[in-house]
Scaffold this motif. Sequence first.
Motif, short mmCIF file in Angstrom:
data_model
loop_
_atom_site.label_atom_id
_atom_site.label_comp_id
_atom_site.label_asym_id
_atom_site.label_seq_id
_atom_site.Cartn_x
_atom_site.Cartn_y
_atom_site.Cartn_z
N ALA A 110 0.84 -1.21 0.00
CA ALA A 110 0.00 0.00 0.00
C ALA A 110 0.87 1.25 0.00
O ALA A 110 0.56 2.23 -0.70
CB ALA A 110 -0.94 -0.01 1.20
N GLY A 111 1.97 1.23 0.73
CA GLY A 111 2.88 2.37 0.74
C GLY A 111 3.50 2.62 -0.62
O GLY A 111 3.66 3.77 -1.04
N ALA B 276 2.95 5.90 -2.83
CA ALA B 276 4.09 6.68 -3.31
C ALA B 276 3.99 6.97 -4.80
O ALA B 276 4.53 7.96 -5.29
CB ALA B 276 5.39 5.95 -3.01
N ALA B 277 3.28 6.10 -5.53
CA ALA B 277 3.08 6.33 -6.96
C ALA B 277 1.93 7.31 -7.22
O ALA B 277 1.67 7.67 -8.36
CB ALA B 277 2.80 5.00 -7.67
N PHE C 130 -6.56 5.46 -2.29
CA PHE C 130 -7.01 4.20 -1.68
C PHE C 130 -5.97 3.09 -1.82
O PHE C 130 -6.27 2.00 -2.30
CB PHE C 130 -8.35 3.74 -2.27
CG PHE C 130 -9.38 4.82 -2.34
CD1 PHE C 130 -9.94 5.34 -1.18
CD2 PHE C 130 -9.78 5.33 -3.56
CE1 PHE C 130 -10.89 6.34 -1.26
CE2 PHE C 130 -10.74 6.33 -3.64
CZ PHE C 130 -11.30 6.84 -2.48
N PRO C 131 -4.74 3.35 -1.39
CA PRO C 131 -3.67 2.37 -1.64
C PRO C 131 -3.89 1.01 -0.99
O PRO C 131 -3.55 -0.01 -1.59
CB PRO C 131 -2.43 3.06 -1.09
CG PRO C 131 -2.93 4.10 -0.15
CD PRO C 131 -4.26 4.52 -0.68
N LEU C 132 -4.46 0.96 0.20
CA LEU C 132 -4.67 -0.33 0.85
C LEU C 132 -5.72 -1.14 0.10
O LEU C 132 -5.54 -2.35 -0.12
CB LEU C 132 -5.07 -0.15 2.32
CG LEU C 132 -5.14 -1.44 3.13
CD1 LEU C 132 -3.81 -2.19 3.12
CD2 LEU C 132 -5.58 -1.14 4.57
N LEU C 133 -6.78 -0.50 -0.33
CA LEU C 133 -7.80 -1.19 -1.13
C LEU C 133 -7.20 -1.70 -2.44
O LEU C 133 -7.42 -2.86 -2.82
CB LEU C 133 -8.97 -0.25 -1.42
CG LEU C 133 -10.03 -0.80 -2.38
CD1 LEU C 133 -10.74 -2.01 -1.78
CD2 LEU C 133 -11.03 0.29 -2.75
N LEU C 134 -6.42 -0.87 -3.09
CA LEU C 134 -5.80 -1.28 -4.35
C LEU C 134 -4.81 -2.42 -4.14
O LEU C 134 -4.71 -3.33 -4.98
CB LEU C 134 -5.11 -0.09 -5.02
CG LEU C 134 -6.05 0.98 -5.58
CD1 LEU C 134 -5.25 2.15 -6.13
CD2 LEU C 134 -6.99 0.42 -6.63
N ALA C 135 -4.10 -2.41 -3.03
CA ALA C 135 -3.17 -3.50 -2.74
C ALA C 135 -3.91 -4.82 -2.56
O ALA C 135 -3.50 -5.85 -3.10
CB ALA C 135 -2.36 -3.17 -1.48
#
Length: 141
Positions: free
Chosen positions: A33-34, A38-39, A43-48
């Motif tokens: 998610a990090g 960074a990109a 919603f990085p955790l959802l996307l991960a």
Amino acid sequence: MSKTVAILVARLIFAGIFAMAASFKFAGMSDTAGYIAAAGFPFPLLLAWLAAIFETALVLAFLTGAFFSEAALLAGVYVIFLAFAFHGPSHWEGNQAEFGFFVDHFTFLAGLLYAAVHGPGERLAVHRGFIWKREAEPRLS
């Protein structure tokens, strides 16, 4: 026989690559998610989580042969998205190796497109899918 072995090895390679990617994500979801954050993605955790689940579905498709062509096409789109999002031109200035990582995604795409067109082979494959259904080949007597 050698064609069957080559197809099965290719399917195992595809499955192995996506299995490793998914397992890294599941093992370090917050790190993934990090990296996504960074990109610049929201919603990085959802996307991960979605990426890990998607990669797991790809593994199942490559191992079983079910929806193989569809999975190979979706994997190709995914791989090119990853190339531009995480290794694209904006990353080259800081690290020349990123250009190599970027190009590698296109060679992977070539294999996935070839696999999508030719299918999972005759052996050890569940022949289910929506596109490019395999027609019965005429047998020579």
